[in-house]
Design a protein around this motif. Structure first.
Motif, PDB file in Angstrom:
ATOM      1  N   SER A   1       1.042  -1.077  -0.105  1.00 15.53           N
ATOM      2  CA  SER A   1      -0.195  -0.084   0.057  1.00 15.53           C
ATOM      3  C   SER A   1       1.157   1.447   0.054  1.00 15.53           C
ATOM      4  N   VAL A   2       2.341   1.351   0.389  1.00 14.95           N
ATOM      5  CA  VAL A   2       2.409   2.698   0.410  1.00 14.95           C
ATOM      6  C   VAL A   2       4.046   2.787  -0.377  1.00 14.95           C
ATOM      7  N   VAL A   3       4.148   1.515  -0.643  1.00 15.62           N
ATOM      8  CA  VAL A   3       5.501   1.884  -1.585  1.00 15.62           C
ATOM      9  C   VAL A   3       4.790   1.896  -3.025  1.00 15.62           C
ATOM     10  N   ARG A   4       3.850   1.203  -3.492  1.00 15.24           N
ATOM     11  CA  ARG A   4       3.063   1.031  -4.945  1.00 15.24           C
ATOM     12  C   ARG A   4       1.769   2.962  -4.722  1.00 15.24           C
ATOM     13  N   ASN A   5       1.494   3.244  -3.678  1.00 20.64           N
ATOM     14  CA  ASN A   5       0.595   4.292  -3.611  1.00 20.64           C
ATOM     15  C   ASN A   5      -0.760   3.844  -3.854  1.00 20.64           C
ATOM     16  N   ILE A   6      -1.279   2.623  -3.063  1.00 23.97           N
ATOM     17  CA  ILE A   6      -2.688   2.224  -3.042  1.00 23.97           C
ATOM     18  C   ILE A   6      -3.668   3.268  -2.213  1.00 23.97           C
ATOM     19  N   ALA A   7      -2.899   3.658  -1.077  1.00 19.54           N
ATOM     20  CA  ALA A   7      -3.875   4.412  -0.014  1.00 19.54           C
ATOM     21  C   ALA A   7      -4.084   5.749  -0.330  1.00 19.54           C
ATOM     22  N   TYR A   8      -3.028   6.498  -0.563  1.00 19.48           N
ATOM     23  CA  TYR A   8      -2.847   7.629  -1.082  1.00 19.48           C
ATOM     24  C   TYR A   8      -3.669   7.601  -2.189  1.00 19.48           C
ATOM     25  N   SER A   9      -3.844   6.984  -3.269  1.00 16.53           N
ATOM     26  CA  SER A   9      -4.569   7.307  -4.245  1.00 16.53           C
ATOM     27  C   SER A   9      -5.762   7.088  -4.020  1.00 16.53           C
ATOM     28  N   TYR A  10      -6.429   6.019  -3.694  1.00 14.96           N
ATOM     29  CA  TYR A  10      -7.641   6.323  -3.260  1.00 14.96           C
ATOM     30  C   TYR A  10      -8.529   7.276  -2.383  1.00 14.96           C
ATOM     31  N   LYS A  11      -7.443   7.352  -0.487  1.00 12.12           N
ATOM     32  CA  LYS A  11      -7.379   8.745  -0.449  1.00 12.12           C
ATOM     33  C   LYS A  11      -8.367  10.103  -1.098  1.00 12.12           C
ATOM     34  N   GLU A  12      -7.434  10.346  -2.238  1.00 13.17           N
ATOM     35  CA  GLU A  12      -6.935  11.350  -3.706  1.00 13.17           C
ATOM     36  C   GLU A  12      -8.641  10.839  -4.377  1.00 13.17           C
ATOM     37  N   VAL A  13      -8.609  10.258  -4.851  1.00 17.36           N
ATOM     38  CA  VAL A  13     -10.170   9.913  -5.465  1.00 17.36           C
ATOM     39  C   VAL A  13     -11.142   9.887  -4.975  1.00 17.36           C
TER      40      VAL A  13
ATOM     41  N   ARG B   1      13.479  12.918   4.434  1.00 21.57           N
ATOM     42  CA  ARG B   1      13.914  12.057   4.113  1.00 21.57           C
ATOM     43  C   ARG B   1      14.375  11.083   3.716  1.00 21.57           C
ATOM     44  N   ILE B   2      13.764   9.875   4.104  1.00 22.28           N
ATOM     45  CA  ILE B   2      13.050   8.129   4.090  1.00 22.28           C
ATOM     46  C   ILE B   2      11.293   8.925   2.393  1.00 22.28           C
ATOM     47  N   ALA B   3      12.039   8.428   1.520  1.00 20.09           N
ATOM     48  CA  ALA B   3      10.255   7.538   0.836  1.00 20.09           C
ATOM     49  C   ALA B   3       9.270   7.713   1.495  1.00 20.09           C
ATOM     50  N   GLY B   4       9.044   7.592   2.245  1.00 18.78           N
ATOM     51  CA  GLY B   4       7.343   7.283   3.515  1.00 18.78           C
ATOM     52  C   GLY B   4       7.527   5.764   4.270  1.00 18.78           C
ATOM     53  N   ALA B   5       5.922   5.761   5.098  1.00 14.81           N
ATOM     54  CA  ALA B   5       6.066   4.388   5.911  1.00 14.81           C
ATOM     55  C   ALA B   5       5.070   4.563   6.089  1.00 14.81           C
ATOM     56  N   GLY B   6       4.292   3.644   6.620  1.00 18.56           N
ATOM     57  CA  GLY B   6       2.772   3.127   7.022  1.00 18.56           C
ATOM     58  C   GLY B   6       3.040   2.361   8.621  1.00 18.56           C
ATOM     59  N   ILE B   7       2.224   3.253   8.972  1.00 15.46           N
ATOM     60  CA  ILE B   7       2.047   2.008  10.303  1.00 15.46           C
ATOM     61  C   ILE B   7       0.574   1.964  10.718  1.00 15.46           C
ATOM     62  N   ASP B   8       0.496   0.590  11.799  1.00 20.79           N
ATOM     63  CA  ASP B   8      -0.479   0.617  12.670  1.00 20.79           C
ATOM     64  C   ASP B   8      -1.240   0.657  13.966  1.00 20.79           C
ATOM     65  N   VAL B   9      -0.646   1.144  14.266  1.00 12.22           N
ATOM     66  CA  VAL B   9       0.059   1.783  15.481  1.00 12.22           C
ATOM     67  C   VAL B   9       0.784   3.284  16.106  1.00 12.22           C
ATOM     68  N   VAL B  10      -1.015   3.465  16.660  1.00 11.17           N
ATOM     69  CA  VAL B  10      -0.518   5.006  17.119  1.00 11.17           C
ATOM     70  C   VAL B  10       0.029   5.238  18.921  1.00 11.17           C
ATOM     71  N   TRP B  11       0.533   6.260  19.112  1.00  8.62           N
ATOM     72  CA  TRP B  11       0.441   6.340  20.690  1.00  8.62           C
ATOM     73  C   TRP B  11      -0.584   7.151  21.865  1.00  8.62           C
ATOM     74  N   GLU B  12      -1.362   7.338  20.828  1.00  4.52           N
ATOM     75  CA  GLU B  12      -2.792   7.248  21.335  1.00  4.52           C
ATOM     76  C   GLU B  12      -4.148   7.255  20.255  1.00  4.52           C
ATOM     77  N   GLU B  13      -4.861   6.461  20.820  1.00  8.53           N
ATOM     78  CA  GLU B  13      -6.135   5.828  20.454  1.00  8.53           C
ATOM     79  C   GLU B  13      -7.296   6.421  20.897  1.00  8.53           C
ATOM     80  N   PRO B  14      -8.002   6.690  20.242  1.00  2.00           N
ATOM     81  CA  PRO B  14      -8.078   7.529  18.681  1.00  2.00           C
ATOM     82  C   PRO B  14      -6.636   8.482  18.463  1.00  2.00           C
TER      83      PRO B  14
END
Length: 352
Positions: A141-153, A283-296
């Motif tokens: 999803s991150v490398v091929r921009n699947i989620a990015y593209s969906y969000k914009e569409v 400094r890097i191309a991107g990242a994908g995370i399923d965990v955050v420091w405060e939920e939600p």
């Protein structure tokens, strides 16, 4: 006689753990004593309790009446996420084995457990397969921009250009570096091997020859080399004092400008401010995370302003059968341990 104490919760009730205990390959007389913890809470209320236990540990919770007394002559303790507190461990002087069907160990007082080298600790990650699947999916999803593209569409746009344009390539050309080779990390290795994607990994407890003999195709390297060489870095560490904020600016700055970071483990192993800075400065191309420091995640969290970060809502292990099957998985692994005297899911004492 073997006495087994089980402590259930709203997700995995004691009745399920009792059924698992009844299937253990034990000789002689077996007594099972069952308790439920927080059973009066709804699942949503219990999720909040889980957050507390994950952040504050297993002590200072009210325990089921009679549990401490039952533990005094217990030899086996089975739980899902019910606390295994200091008080419980100190009371259970005859305890030999703790089995838990949960990946994280925040619900166990590990400092107190370390004082009991005779007590073995075995944990089955109930959702290991779903998390491994999700990890691979997040990489794509991150490398091929699947989620990015969906969000914009969805927003009415038709994007053809993305923040990682100058680095876009297929996963088959990349090397994945894993930090941590626990049960989930090994499943990710197997899946990457099946895709023909090279794997390098760091784990202080791993033995490369043993891993290769077990069918894992990978190379072990030190953590700095992983961050320097990998095109995708995926985190699979438990949260212990040694791993909190382990992934900091010093390591993140070693990454290639074309590299990506994936985290489906725990947020606290990653230094948040350093992580934000490395992405904000591109400094890097991107990242994908399923965990955050405060939920939600708060609506004003600066991570939400980054265009090179995908955040999912802690759903990597969320499948319809993961929790329900967890006692079954636990009893299978416990019987393997009881028969063979070993298990790759056994947690080692530091001084063992």
């Amino acid at each position: 006689m073997t006495k087994i104490v089980v402590v259930g919760d709203p997700f995995v009730p004691a009745t399920s753990l009792v059924k698992a205990a009844q299937q253990l390959d034990l000789s002689g007389t077996v007594e099972i004593k069952a308790f439920d913890w927080c059973l009066q809470q709804s699942r949503e209320e219990f999720r909040q309790t889980i957050k507390i236990i994950e952040h504050e540990g297993p002590n200072d919770f009210e325990l089921p009446e009679g549990l401490i007394a039952a533990l005094k002559d217990a030899t086996i303790l089975l739980v899902h996420i019910a606390p295994v507190s200091k008080e419980m461990l100190q009371a259970a002087r005859k305890l030999q084995l703790i089995g838990t069907c949960r990946g994280g160990l925040e619900h166990i007082d590990l400092a107190e457990w370390e004082k009991r080298p005779e007590v073995q600790l075995l944990h089955v990650i109930r959702n290991a397969e779903p998390v491994a699947d999700f990890t691979i999916g997040l990489m794509y999803s991150v490398v091929r921009n699947i989620a990015y593209s969906y969000k914009e569409v969805q927003a009415g746009n038709w994007p053809q250009h993305f923040p990682n344009d100058q680095y876009k390539t297929s996963l088959s050309t990349m090397t994945v570096g894993l930090i941590g080779l626990g049960y989930i990390g090994k499943l990710v290795v197997k899946k990457l091997n099946g895709l023909g994607i090279p794997v390098i990994a760091y784990d202080v407890f791993a033995d490369e020859e043993e891993l290769k003999n077990a069918g894992y195709q990978l190379q072990l390297k030190d953590i700095e080399t992983i961050f320097q060489q990998a095109d995708i870095i995926s985190l699979h560490l438990r949260v212990v004092p040694e791993t909190i904020n382990l992934i900091d600016q010093q390591l993140l700055r070693l990454m290639k400008p074309s590299a990506y970071l994936i985290n489906t483990a725990r947020p606290d192993i990653l230094n948040k401010s350093d992580f934000y800075e490395i992405l904000a400065q591109k400094r890097i191309a991107g990242a994908g995370i399923d965990v955050v420091w405060e939920e939600p995640i708060p609506k004003d969290d600066p991570l939400l302003n980054l265009d090179n970060l995908i955040i999912t809502s802690h759903i990597a292990g969320d499948t319809i059968d993961a929790i329900e099957r967890s006692p079954e998985l636990l009893v299978q692994e416990l019987n393997r341990y009881l028969k063979q005297g070993k298990s790759e899911l056994l947690i080692c004492h530091k001084n063992a």
